[in-house]
Scaffold this motif. Structure first.
Motif, PDB file in Angstrom:
ATOM      1  N   VAL A   1       0.696  -1.146   0.064  1.00 56.77           N
ATOM      2  CA  VAL A   1       0.057   0.051   0.067  1.00 56.77           C
ATOM      3  C   VAL A   1       0.678   1.322  -0.051  1.00 56.77           C
ATOM      4  CG1 VAL A   1      -1.597   1.396   1.288  1.00 56.77           C
ATOM      5  CG2 VAL A   1      -1.903  -1.102   1.047  1.00 56.77           C
ATOM      6  N   CYS A   2       1.944   1.210   0.754  1.00 52.21           N
ATOM      7  CA  CYS A   2       2.675   2.403   0.915  1.00 52.21           C
ATOM      8  C   CYS A   2       3.556   2.648  -0.369  1.00 52.21           C
ATOM      9  CB  CYS A   2       3.814   2.444   1.949  1.00 52.21           C
ATOM     10  SG  CYS A   2       3.394   2.316   3.536  1.00 52.21           S
ATOM     11  N   ARG A   3       3.872   1.806  -1.127  1.00 50.52           N
ATOM     12  CA  ARG A   3       4.570   1.883  -2.385  1.00 50.52           C
ATOM     13  C   ARG A   3       3.561   2.215  -3.570  1.00 50.52           C
ATOM     14  NH1 ARG A   3       9.786   0.133  -2.985  1.00 50.52           N
ATOM     15  NH2 ARG A   3      10.783  -0.472  -1.194  1.00 50.52           N
ATOM     16  N   LYS A   4       2.381   1.591  -3.416  1.00 52.62           N
ATOM     17  CA  LYS A   4       1.384   2.199  -4.473  1.00 52.62           C
ATOM     18  C   LYS A   4       1.043   3.645  -4.329  1.00 52.62           C
ATOM     19  CE  LYS A   4      -0.916  -2.291  -5.435  1.00 52.62           C
ATOM     20  NZ  LYS A   4      -2.398  -3.173  -5.514  1.00 52.62           N
ATOM     21  N   LEU A   5       1.035   3.964  -3.136  1.00 50.52           N
ATOM     22  CA  LEU A   5       0.638   5.256  -2.767  1.00 50.52           C
ATOM     23  C   LEU A   5       1.891   6.451  -2.751  1.00 50.52           C
ATOM     24  CD1 LEU A   5      -1.451   5.098   0.544  1.00 50.52           C
ATOM     25  CD2 LEU A   5      -2.324   6.031  -1.709  1.00 50.52           C
ATOM     26  N   GLY A   6       3.220   5.683  -3.446  1.00 51.96           N
ATOM     27  CA  GLY A   6       4.275   6.567  -3.506  1.00 51.96           C
ATOM     28  C   GLY A   6       4.943   7.011  -2.550  1.00 51.96           C
ATOM     29  N   LEU A   7       4.757   6.499  -1.209  1.00 43.99           N
ATOM     30  CA  LEU A   7       5.455   6.994  -0.134  1.00 43.99           C
ATOM     31  C   LEU A   7       7.046   6.672  -0.035  1.00 43.99           C
ATOM     32  CD1 LEU A   7       3.208   6.063   2.825  1.00 43.99           C
ATOM     33  CD2 LEU A   7       3.095   8.062   1.419  1.00 43.99           C
TER      34      LEU A   7
END
Length: 441
Positions: free
Chosen positions: A197-203
């Motif tokens: 989720v974090c990577r999909k959100l670009g964090l």
């Protein structure tokens, strides 16, 4: 048709004649209410019908039949199980899979009425309806009003954090995990989901980004985003017990300077700017009629090119957890599952460009099996915390959901959207390659 009654090896000595007569009484009623039931049915006196090598449903009291007569289908079955009038021996998943067609199709049609009434009278089940177990929810007030939603959420989530620690394990994450390796521990698989989720959100591309986690639960997603990506997180929940526990866990993780956990309804959010928003296991509580407004409100908080990820259980054509369903009465009152296509349309109508849709259906089945195993391994402790009836609610509901995800009746999707920008740029990576990093330690 079910098999003829036979004395069980557990039947009291010297009582085979009366026990067989009792099974004779029950068999026609079970056959009328649930034909072709692929289970062994054992009556309260020890006699049984059906093959010996399948899971056994034990009718411990005539009250189980009374509950089925007055609420044919899954609600009557659920009430009988929760009350302890009906029990399940053997593999709970196999038993639920066998009961599922009966639970959804139990109907008393005109041709069955006479047979059912006669069999019920002979079995002693023809009586007034019993009161439902007290764990059954009957929310009042306008549906999906802020006050009613708060009561509904409290019914499910405020049963005690210690009980949730038994079921969920150390990760304290109440949503689908992600098993990149079948041998992964549940805690590792939940970390894998959070990282996805974090990577999909670009964090990972923007250290220090501002994240809103809607329906933050016990703070696990917020803690992961803060510890691994130094995200500044606002987590909101309307469960007081979740809020208190999440704040404690945030402090213990050493990220209290980065994470703000609030007792707040999403409709009360001010126009605070966020670079990313995660909604994990939240939109099931919103309902189809309000889902576009839900996403529109969240989009209004997003910075240009900001990303929103919705992670939710779905069902083809949608499904409401109505008042005649076990889930609607005992688990998620007022809950509603959307078709993933409706979620996509609602996100687009709210102004998002949908960039990715991913199903994690099989992963949720595996997650639920872990949760059921956790509960069964510490069954006595769970009963001491919440009582046997509520523990039964959880065992039955989680097993039923696992079966639903395994046979495709249920699904879970992550849908990623990006706030539109006037120049058309999205700042999205060209491929998914950077999202899947394998196990997270």
């Amino acid at each position: 048709m079910i098999a003829q009654p036979e004395p069980s090896s557990a039947a009291p000595e010297g009582k085979h004649a009366s026990a067989t007569a009792a099974a004779d009484l029950v068999a026609p009623l079970v056959d009328a209410l649930a034909p072709n039931l692929a289970l062994r049915v054992e009556v309260w006196d020890g006699t049984a019908v059906g093959p010996p090598d399948v899971p056994t449903v034990r009718i411990r009291s005539v009250d189980a039949l009374r509950r089925l007569l007055w609420a044919p289908g899954e609600l009557g079955l659920g009430r009988a199980y929760v009350a302890g009038d009906l029990d399940i021996d053997g593999d709970i998943f196999d038993a639920v899979a066998a009961l599922r067609p009966a639970g959804s199709q139990l109907r008393i049609g005109p041709r069955q009425v006479a047979a059912v009434i006669t069999a019920a009278r002979r079995a002693g089940a023809l009586a007034r309806p019993l009161p439902p177990p007290p764990e059954e929810a009957r929310p009042r007030g306008p549906r999906h009003s802020i006050a009613r939603d708060a009561r509904v959420v409290s019914h499910h989530y405020d049963v005690g954090n210690d009980f949730y620690r038994i079921v969920l394990g150390p990760s304290m994450t109440y949503s689908c995990a992600r098993f990149t390796d079948p041998a992964m521990k549940l805690e590792e698989a939940q970390a894998s989901k959070h990282d996805l989720v974090c990577r999909k959100l670009g964090l990972d591309e923007r250290p220090g980004a501002r994240l809103l986690d809607v329906g933050c639960g016990w703070g696990s997603m917020a803690i992961h985003a803060a510890t691994r990506y130094r995200a500044r997180v606002v987590g909101i929940t309307i469960s007081r017990e979740q809020r208190d526990s999440a704040r404690q866990r945030v402090a213990e993780a050493g990220v209290a300077d980065l994470v703000d956990i609030r007792l707040q309804d999403y409709r009360d959010l001010t126009r605070e700017p966020f670079d990313a928003i995660s909604s994990i296991g939240m939109s099931e509580h919103v309902c189809r009629a309000r889902i576009e407004a839900y996403f529109s409100g969240l989009v209004s908080l997003l910075a240009p090119r900001g990303r929103l990820l919705n992670h939710a259980i779905s069902a083809v054509g949608g499904a409401k957890m109505g008042r005649r369903t076990f889930m609607g009465r005992y688990v998620f009152p007022d809950g509603e599952l959307l078709d993933v296509g409706d979620t996509v349309l609602a996100m687009e109508a709210a102004g998002l460009e949908v960039r990715d849709v991913e199903s994690l259906r099989e992963h949720y089945a595996a997650t639920l099996r872990h949760w059921v195993a956790n509960l069964e391994a510490r069954w006595d402790e769970a009963i001491a915390l919440v009582g046997e009836r509520r523990a039964r609610v959880w065992r039955l509901y989680m097993a039923a959901c696992a079966v639903g995800f395994e046979d495709g009746g249920l699904a879970v999707h992550q849908v990623l959207g990006v706030a539109r920008h006037l120049d058309g740029t999205s700042a999205m990576p060209p491929t998914r390659d950077g999202w899947d990093t394998g196990p997270v330690t």
